[in-house]
Design an enzyme around this catalytic site. Structure first.
Site, PDB file in Angstrom:
ATOM      1  N   ASP A   1       0.861  -1.179   0.000  1.00 17.13           N
ATOM      2  CA  ASP A   1       0.000   0.000   0.000  1.00 17.13           C
ATOM      3  C   ASP A   1       0.902   1.234   0.000  1.00 17.13           C
ATOM      4  O   ASP A   1       2.104   1.144   0.271  1.00 17.13           O
ATOM      5  CB  ASP A   1      -0.895  -0.034   1.237  1.00 17.13           C
ATOM      6  CG  ASP A   1      -1.816   1.173   1.318  1.00 17.13           C
ATOM      7  OD1 ASP A   1      -2.349   1.576   0.284  1.00 17.13           O
ATOM      8  OD2 ASP A   1      -1.985   1.708   2.421  1.00 17.13           O
ATOM      9  N   LYS A   2       0.333   2.393  -0.288  1.00 18.04           N
ATOM     10  CA  LYS A   2       1.122   3.623  -0.283  1.00 18.04           C
ATOM     11  C   LYS A   2       0.906   4.424   0.994  1.00 18.04           C
ATOM     12  O   LYS A   2       1.822   4.647   1.768  1.00 18.04           O
ATOM     13  CB  LYS A   2       0.769   4.493  -1.498  1.00 18.04           C
ATOM     14  CG  LYS A   2       1.530   5.826  -1.533  1.00 18.04           C
ATOM     15  CD  LYS A   2       1.020   6.733  -2.609  1.00 18.04           C
ATOM     16  CE  LYS A   2      -0.335   7.327  -2.260  1.00 18.04           C
ATOM     17  NZ  LYS A   2      -0.243   8.297  -1.129  1.00 18.04           N
ATOM     18  N   THR A   3      -0.346   4.835   1.213  1.00 14.13           N
ATOM     19  CA  THR A   3      -0.641   5.741   2.315  1.00 14.13           C
ATOM     20  C   THR A   3      -0.424   5.062   3.657  1.00 14.13           C
ATOM     21  O   THR A   3      -1.031   4.035   3.945  1.00 14.13           O
ATOM     22  CB  THR A   3      -2.093   6.234   2.208  1.00 14.13           C
ATOM     23  OG1 THR A   3      -2.311   6.745   0.901  1.00 14.13           O
ATOM     24  CG2 THR A   3      -2.373   7.289   3.246  1.00 14.13           C
TER      25      THR A   3
ATOM     26  N   PHE B   1     -11.660  21.268  -6.735  1.00 16.59           N
ATOM     27  CA  PHE B   1     -10.790  20.344  -7.466  1.00 16.59           C
ATOM     28  C   PHE B   1     -11.552  19.063  -7.795  1.00 16.59           C
ATOM     29  O   PHE B   1     -12.303  18.548  -6.981  1.00 16.59           O
ATOM     30  CB  PHE B   1      -9.558  20.008  -6.612  1.00 16.59           C
ATOM     31  CG  PHE B   1      -8.599  19.071  -7.286  1.00 16.59           C
ATOM     32  CD1 PHE B   1      -7.550  19.567  -8.039  1.00 16.59           C
ATOM     33  CD2 PHE B   1      -8.738  17.699  -7.167  1.00 16.59           C
ATOM     34  CE1 PHE B   1      -6.657  18.707  -8.658  1.00 16.59           C
ATOM     35  CE2 PHE B   1      -7.859  16.833  -7.780  1.00 16.59           C
ATOM     36  CZ  PHE B   1      -6.805  17.337  -8.532  1.00 16.59           C
TER      37      PHE B   1
ATOM     38  N   LYS C   1      -8.457  18.486 -12.512  1.00 24.83           N
ATOM     39  CA  LYS C   1      -7.103  18.581 -11.963  1.00 24.83           C
ATOM     40  C   LYS C   1      -6.711  20.016 -11.620  1.00 24.83           C
ATOM     41  O   LYS C   1      -5.545  20.386 -11.692  1.00 24.83           O
ATOM     42  CB  LYS C   1      -6.074  17.980 -12.925  1.00 24.83           C
ATOM     43  CG  LYS C   1      -6.312  16.518 -13.241  1.00 24.83           C
ATOM     44  CD  LYS C   1      -5.255  15.988 -14.202  1.00 24.83           C
ATOM     45  CE  LYS C   1      -5.531  14.533 -14.551  1.00 24.83           C
ATOM     46  NZ  LYS C   1      -4.537  13.986 -15.492  1.00 24.83           N
TER      47      LYS C   1
ATOM     48  N   LYS D   1      -5.120  27.251  -9.323  1.00 20.62           N
ATOM     49  CA  LYS D   1      -3.926  26.402  -9.215  1.00 20.62           C
ATOM     50  C   LYS D   1      -4.314  25.009  -9.673  1.00 20.62           C
ATOM     51  O   LYS D   1      -5.476  24.586  -9.541  1.00 20.62           O
ATOM     52  CB  LYS D   1      -3.399  26.359  -7.776  1.00 20.62           C
ATOM     53  CG  LYS D   1      -4.341  25.703  -6.790  1.00 20.62           C
ATOM     54  CD  LYS D   1      -3.794  25.732  -5.375  1.00 20.62           C
ATOM     55  CE  LYS D   1      -4.778  25.057  -4.401  1.00 20.62           C
ATOM     56  NZ  LYS D   1      -4.339  25.139  -3.011  1.00 20.62           N
TER      57      LYS D   1
ATOM     58  N   THR E   1       3.682  18.881  -7.951  1.00 25.89           N
ATOM     59  CA  THR E   1       3.756  20.251  -8.448  1.00 25.89           C
ATOM     60  C   THR E   1       2.363  20.842  -8.631  1.00 25.89           C
ATOM     61  O   THR E   1       1.421  20.155  -9.034  1.00 25.89           O
ATOM     62  CB  THR E   1       4.499  20.302  -9.789  1.00 25.89           C
ATOM     63  OG1 THR E   1       3.851  19.440 -10.722  1.00 25.89           O
ATOM     64  CG2 THR E   1       5.934  19.849  -9.621  1.00 25.89           C
TER      65      THR E   1
ATOM     66  N   ASP F   1      -5.192   5.977  -4.060  1.00 21.47           N
ATOM     67  CA  ASP F   1      -4.987   7.405  -4.278  1.00 21.47           C
ATOM     68  C   ASP F   1      -4.972   7.743  -5.759  1.00 21.47           C
ATOM     69  O   ASP F   1      -5.032   6.878  -6.628  1.00 21.47           O
ATOM     70  CB  ASP F   1      -3.681   7.854  -3.611  1.00 21.47           C
ATOM     71  CG  ASP F   1      -3.855   9.197  -2.915  1.00 21.47           C
ATOM     72  OD1 ASP F   1      -4.637  10.010  -3.426  1.00 21.47           O
ATOM     73  OD2 ASP F   1      -3.206   9.435  -1.888  1.00 21.47           O
TER      74      ASP F   1
ATOM     75  N   ASP G   1      -1.389  -0.869   5.963  1.00 19.99           N
ATOM     76  CA  ASP G   1      -1.650  -0.379   7.321  1.00 19.99           C
ATOM     77  C   ASP G   1      -3.110  -0.049   7.562  1.00 19.99           C
ATOM     78  O   ASP G   1      -3.488   0.269   8.683  1.00 19.99           O
ATOM     79  CB  ASP G   1      -0.817   0.884   7.583  1.00 19.99           C
ATOM     80  CG  ASP G   1      -1.389   2.094   6.867  1.00 19.99           C
ATOM     81  OD1 ASP G   1      -1.502   3.153   7.486  1.00 19.99           O
ATOM     82  OD2 ASP G   1      -1.722   1.969   5.674  1.00 19.99           O
TER      83      ASP G   1
END
Length: 1324
Positions: free
Chosen positions: A651-653, A802, A807, A837, A867, A949, A1055
């Site tokens: 997993d990432k997060t 957003f 995006k 932005k 970015t 994500d 997690d």
């Protein structure tokens, strides 16, 4: 008494049967509620209302206003009081409503006590139908309440039926209607979390099935059962039964301990306390509830004793009439109770506070601020007198000011607080779907603006349980207010509430909070439980626990089958050499069976004992390792698989990242700022906030003068102006809301937003000098961090949030050009600016032409930064009016609304924006993630990152964590909807096998549905794969697919609760104890605290566990095989008779006391030290080939066993002789043979040890001492006199030397010619 609808109509003819009642002698005006109310209440309001209503009414319309209960009051004046006791009359009011619904033949409006006595419609002129004798009898019968109450009742008995459940189980495939705050009509699953593999009833069947599904366990069971047959019995029955029972006891005990540990941790999660709102029905609400307090019971008892007093009875009814006339009487009284998570039921209204885990799938009813409501309560205490209808019991601890319950008639302060709250709340869903962004959740306006005491009138209709975490369709209905009595004036004031209309509204995903999400905002939320336990989104996305078996077990199982075949073949050969004739009445197959039992040691039962005990030792080593503190082994049956992993799915997060964002870099076109250079940005902001005049209270606008220091150069002025404009844009263009909380008596400002990126940017603007002071839907105020005074005040005109498709996010604001003390300084001629932005991929075409944007965004992306490109545009008042009009028109269109609105924004705003700069935000990685991933990659492990994500976020983390190597091509597959395009992507990947694949969940689903085999065959060869927007089910499917296709060991690590399915589907599941919960760690096989611990878990502990178990297994097989070879030679020498060579204690002692400790000490052996294992991760790669325990190594050990067994038994028989008929010769031979056998095993163990441990030395020497110490007690088997002779000693020495020297010499020679890897890295 008469049925409620069979009253006398003035214009009807006399009934055929005379049933005159004294009630009919009453004056109708006497029963008119207006007349009674005016008589009771002399206030000017009621008098004027009565006067206005009475004007123009005809006398025959009086009946339209007379409820039946007034008629009952009249009856009591002329009828004996003991005919209707008080208790029966109260219950009668309840039951008549339902009885009349069933019995009435007239209009439905005449069917209850709240209906008028005479209807004003055409029905009142109809003649009365003749009444039969039976109907007259039945009309006078009052049924008991438990019979007369229908399936639907308006009485909520939740106060008295706590814990009662419906008898009917709800069909999970159908929709459900949830009665808020009440007991449901059907039963739903309990709200308990369970990661246990077994139940008390399934434990023994499942574990025994798992054990006997292995061949060698079944083999020994059959061997043990064969000893019941006298013809097959050899030696003691316990010799075969006890080892098997011991093995099963050890294995079942370990499984039981592991499962009990899981249950204890589940109990912790299920024992969390939650505050529940308990609704107790008020008498003046929907109906009368039974007495629930002692005071009510005593009061009713006193009424019963006074039933002889007619005046008291009438007074009591008049009091009831006054209570019923109160139009603000709440439906129910409410008090707070505390329940455990596992005790929550569908329909419970739960009160949630900040950072509290959501225990079940819920629909949000109300969101409010504690501080606002507390302040409101304190400032106007007279508005809220303590009464039984209060939401919170005033005497309850900590309940003061918790919830403002007078929502139907709010004060101005309350209305303001409600308008500010708007029913909004933020939740964190990273434990559910892996997304780091906070999610905005809204209460339905219907429930948000409804008094909490009226929640029992709400009904929620929801679909069947579903695993889709981002989808929900439902409705919320507000039932009409049930009038306790008829009052036309009250009805006119209530309007639709009493008109019988059901108000309904739609519910969507934004109105929900699923289980295991966390309330992130500083507010209090009231939510109703809709799905519980196994029907929650989290549970449905989680695959059931399964019993995991290590790869080593399967390999040993295969080797055992070979050994069993050898045993069977050897038995047949020996019987065939003797001949198949029957002897001593025994058929030849009996001899075969006896030989099989004699050779059963070839498949040693002690193998399972040693391996299971070894697993326990490995688990102990892992948990006691100080280098990986907090590690817990939850499944102790698969530690060897840690050394065989070839794929890691992460997993990432919360696993690779900390989910903490920090703005690391900005670029304004000519110069970039990072790290220490941010101090220069702060100085620019301080100078920019300085006004041109001496009054520092003047607010700043983008066009206000910028006065630099006198020594500043022109270039520096331009850079400072750019930096100030960029900081101002970042401080305004967001969706962040500041909240203030108190910690240790000090106010602490925290920020709430749907994205941690935005919070990181707003924190950075505060750090450089511009703080967000206030934000609501209409205004925003910025404060100078240095002076503490308001510096910028704007009115928010439009916000463009957003989206994953757009995006980008934008905002239109109008600046105030007054002073900080002037709160209404925004005029029509104030400056209007559009700020935006977004991602560089979309902003490149929106901002004005430039020559540096693409290069700088690429540089930041290579650094792993997320970015954002920032731009702005000034709008005139005329331009904004034109935009606003057209945007409003587009928002009203029914078809293509979003596209039309986006087109208007693009036409008026999104072109030629002034480019202000670029920001780079870093998602902080977990400690030592980069070196950990590099080490694992060098160890030959392919790493996949599966996350819920966004695509951009996943790409940035993959680059920053070095999952994607510098310069490595990343092939992106996103929004794939056509099968033919999938072919093109797969063909490209075939030609570029060194690239990284980045694929989103939608495209992954298409690939798995239509190109499953082609996709997985290509993907498993790629060095890295990143899959984003993955659902929990997709993660589990990918893990299963890799396992099935490659037949390799897959390790999954995560997690969050959304990773549980993936963890359980893996061969090795590793859970990280996350910040938000322990669900992943509870469901995992191994629980660690940080991702970097995984390297030591695999490269060190996994490698050692596998190599030790492989060596241990082969040595145990060798130990059993060598004694079987000795038995074979002895049987040949005794003319193929199935007689035992070593009987009883010798056979048991050889496998236990005399060899077990030295052999088991091999679990302490290691070939390299930990620093070398980490320095050379390539040592791990060779384990994946399975060379430590393969058919090659197995047959080498078989040949060594055959050689040593032949030498030991053959030379013993040659040097000593063998004669079964002569007992002395037999004992001498056995003493020599057995002694050499034991010494051979001790020396072989010593020869196999690579790194000596004190326990090894002690076990070998200690076992030798135990053996020779026990020889004097073996007189039944040995010739003790011969053992003490020199002849015994030299024979033992010669036989042992011949048996040991050749195998050892061959081992040294092979190690010299082809040294193993561990000797190479040790330079030995």
């Amino acid at each position: 008494m008469s049925a409620p609808h069979q009253y006398h109509q003035p214009n009807a003819p006399d009934s055929p049967t005379d049933d005159h009642d004294s009630d009919l002698e009453l004056d109708l005006r006497e029963l008119d509620p207006l007349t009674l109310s005016s008589a009771r209440d002399s206030s000017s309001r009621q008098a004027s209302r009565r006067t206005s209503k009475e004007h123009g009414h005809r006398i025959q319309q009086l009946g339209a206003r007379i409820p039946l209960r007034n008629l009952r009051v009249g009856r009591l004046r002329n009828r004996r009081q003991d005919e209707y006791p008080p208790e029966e009359d109260l219950q009668g009011l309840l039951n008549d409503d339902e009885d009349t619904k069933r019995q009435s033949t007239g209009s439905s409006t005449l069917g209850n006590d709240d209906a008028p006595l005479l209807s004003t419609n055409q029905g009142w002129r109809r003649n009365r139908q003749p009444q039969s004798a039976l109907s007259r009898i039945t009309s006078r019968i009052r049924l008991p309440s438990f019979i007369s109450s229908g399936s639907k009742t308006n009485v909520d008995l939740s106060g008295t039926l706590e814990g009662d459940e419906a008898d009917t189980e709800h069909d999970p495939s159908s929709t459900r209607t949830v009665a808020v705050g009440q007991i449901q009509t059907t039963r739903f699953p309990p709200n308990a979390v369970s990661n246990a593999k077994y139940t008390p009833w399934s434990f023994l069947p499942r574990t025994l099935y798992n054990e006997f599904s292995f061949f060698f366990n079944m083999y020994f069971l059959l061997v043990a059962l064969s000893q019941i047959i006298p013809a097959l019995r050899i030696g003691y029955l316990s010799t075969y039964i006890f080892p098997l029972a011991f093995v099963l006891t050890i294995t079942l005990g370990k499984e039981a301990i592991d499962d009990i540990t899981r249950r204890r941790r589940d109990t912790e999660a299920n024992s969390e306390n939650y505050t529940i709102l308990k609704f107790e029905q008020d008498k003046t609400g929907l109906g009368a509830s039974p007495p629930t307090t002692e005071s009510e019971k005593r009061r009713r008892l006193r009424k019963g004793k006074k039933k002889q007093d007619m005046g008291s009875r009438l007074t009591d009814i008049e009091d009831e009439e006054r209570r019923l006339d109160d139009k603000d009487a709440p439906t129910s009284r409410i008090r707070e109770v505390v329940k455990l998570s596992r005790d929550l039921k569908v329909g419970d209204v739960v009160k949630l506070n900040k950072d509290q885990r959501v225990p079940a799938d819920m629909v949000i009813l109300k969101s409010y601020s504690e501080t606002l409501n507390s302040a409101t309560t304190e400032t106007s205490p007279s508005e809220h007198p303590q009464s039984p209808s209060l939401l919170i019991d005033p005497d309850a601890e900590g309940s003061k000011g918790n919830i403002d319950i007078k929502l139907q008639a709010p004060t101005s302060q309350e209305a303001k607080s409600q308008a500010n709250s708007g029913g909004e709340a933020f939740i964190r869903t990273d434990q559910l779907d892996g997304e780091t962004d906070w999610k905005l959740r809204l209460a339905s306006p219907m429930s948000q603006n409804l008094d909490v005491s009226e929640y029992t009138r709400l009904r929620i209709t929801a679909g069947k349980p579903d695993k889709k975490v981002n989808d929900f369709v439902g409705t919320i209905e507000l039932l009409p207010y049930k009038k306790p009595g008829y009052d036309p004036h009250l009805d006119a004031e209530r309007g639709n509430e009493t008109s019988g209309q059901v108000n309904s509204a739609a519910l969507i995903i934004d109105n929900t909070a699923w289980a295991n999400t966390v309330l992130a905002s500083s507010c209090t939320v009231l939510a109703v439980v809709v799905y519980t336990g196994s029907q929650t989104r989290q549970a449905l996305s989680t695959s059931p626990s399964r019993s995991k078996t290590g790869l080593l077990e399967y390999e040993i199982n295969s080797l055992t089958k070979i050994l069993c075949f050898l045993t069977l073949a050897l038995s047949f050969i020996l019987v065939a050499l003797k001949g198949f004739e029957a002897e001593d009445g025994k058929r030849w197959y009996v001899s075969v069976m006896r030989f099989l039992i004699l050779f059963s040691t070839i498949v040693p039962i002690s193998l399972r004992v040693n391996l299971d005990m070894g697993k326990s030792v490995y688990a102990r080593f892992i948990e006691k390792d100080q280098g990986i503190p907090g590690t817990v082994v939850r499944t102790s049956t698969i530690p060897e698989d840690l050394g065989r992993v070839e794929y890691i799915l992460s997993d990432k997060t919360g696993t690779l990242t900390q989910n903490e964002m920090e703005l690391k870099k900005i670029h304004v076109g000519t110069v970039s700022y990072a790290n220490e250079a941010m101090e220069e940005v702060s100085s620019y902001v301080r100078q920019g906030l300085a006004s041109s005049n001496s009054d520092s209270s003047v607010l700043i606008t983008p066009s206000s003068a910028y006065v630099p220091t006198t020594s500043a150069k022109r270039t520096r002025r331009e850079i400072g102006s750019r930096v100030r404009d960029l900081v101002l844009a970042l401080a305004l263009c967001h969706n962040v809301t500041p909240t203030t909380e108190e910690e240790n008596g000090k106010p602490i400002t925290t920020y709430q937003a749907s994205s941690p990126d935005e919070i990181a940017i707003v924190r950075w603007t505060e750090l450089v000098g511009l703080r967000l002071l206030h934000r609501d839907r209409h205004r925003m105020t910025l404060q100078s961090a240095q002076t503490g005074k308001a510096a910028v005040r704007v009115r928010i005109l439009n916000v463009f949030p957003f989206t994953s498709e757009g995006k980008r996010m934008g905002i239109i604001v109008q600046f105030s050009n007054g002073t900080s003390s002037d709160t209404e300084s925004i005029t029509d001629d104030s400056e209007i600016w559009f700020y935006q932005k977004g991602a560089d991929t979309v902003m490149t075409t929106i901002v004005a032409t430039n020559d540096w944007l693409d290069e700088e965004t690429a540089n930041m992306a290579r650094e792993g930064l997320r970015t954002l490109v920032v731009g702005r545009k000034k709008l005139s008042a005329q331009q904004y009016r034109e935009f606003s009009n057209q945007h409003t028109q587009a928002s009203l269109s029914l078809q293509g609304r979003d596209a039309a609105m986006a087109a208007i924004v693009k036409e008026f705003l999104e072109h030629d924006l002034e480019l202000l700069g670029v920001t780079g935000v870093e998602d902080k990685l977990q400690r030592d993630v980069k070196p950990a991933l590099e080490l694992l990659r060098n160890a030959g492990i392919k790493i996949w990152m599966l996350t819920g994500d966004k695509v951009e976020t996943a790409r940035c983390v993959a680059v920053s964590s070095k999952l994607v190597a510098r310069g490595q091509y990343v092939h992106t597959i996103a929004k794939l909807k056509r099968k033919d395009l999938a072919h093109d992507s797969l063909d490209f990947l075939r030609g570029k096998p060194d690239s990284c694949l980045l694929i989103d969940g939608e495209s992954l689903a298409l690939m798995l549905a239509h190109h499953r085999d082609a996709f997985i065959s290509i993907a498993v060869r790629l060095p890295a794969v990143v899959a984003c927007r993955c659902s929990p089910t997709q993660k589990a499917d990918v893990a299963k697919l890799i396992r099935e296709y490659t037949k390799k060991r897959v390790c999954c690590i995560g997690d969050g609760g959304n990773d549980v399915s993936m963890i359980q589907a893996a061969d090795v599941g590793v859970g990280i104890v996350g910040k938000e919960g322990r669900q992943a760690s509870l469901a995992a096989d191994f629980s660690i605290e940080q991702f970097c611990y995984l390297t030591k878990l695999l490269v060190w502990h996994g490698r050692n566990s596998y190599k030790r178990s492989a060596k241990l297994a082969q040595f145990v097989i060798h130990r059993g095989l060598i004694i079987s070879v000795c038995q074979t030679l002895y049987s040949i020498a005794t003319r193929f008779e199935p007689h035992a060579l070593y009987r009883d204690w010798l056979l048991v002692g050889y496998a236990t006391v005399y060899t077990m400790a030295p052999v088991f000490s091999l679990v302490l052996d290691r070939d390299v030290d930990e620093p070398l294992a980490n320095l050379y991760p390539e040592l791990y790669k060779e384990l994946t080939t399975g060379k430590s325990l393969s058919y090659r190594t197995f047959f080498i050990w078989v040949f060594v066993s055959i050689y040593q067994g032949s030498i030991i038994q053959g030379l013993s028989q040659i040097l000593v002789g063998v004669n079964p008929e002569e007992t002395t010769v037999g004992k001498k031979m056995v003493s020599v043979s057995f002694t050499v056998l034991v010494l051979n095993e001790l020396v072989m163990v010593a020869a196999e040890i690579t790194t000596w441990h004190p326990v090894m030395i002690f076990s070998i020497l200690g076992t030798a001492a135990v053996y020779f110490g026990s020889v004097p007690f073996l007189g039944d088997y040995f010739d003790l006199g011969y053992v003490a002779s020199v002849a015994f000693v030299w024979r033992v020495a010669v036989i042992a030397a011949v048996a040991l020297v050749p195998p050892y010499a061959g081992k040294v020679l092979g190690r010299t010619l082809r040294p193993p890897s561990y000797r190479k890295v040790q330079a030995v």
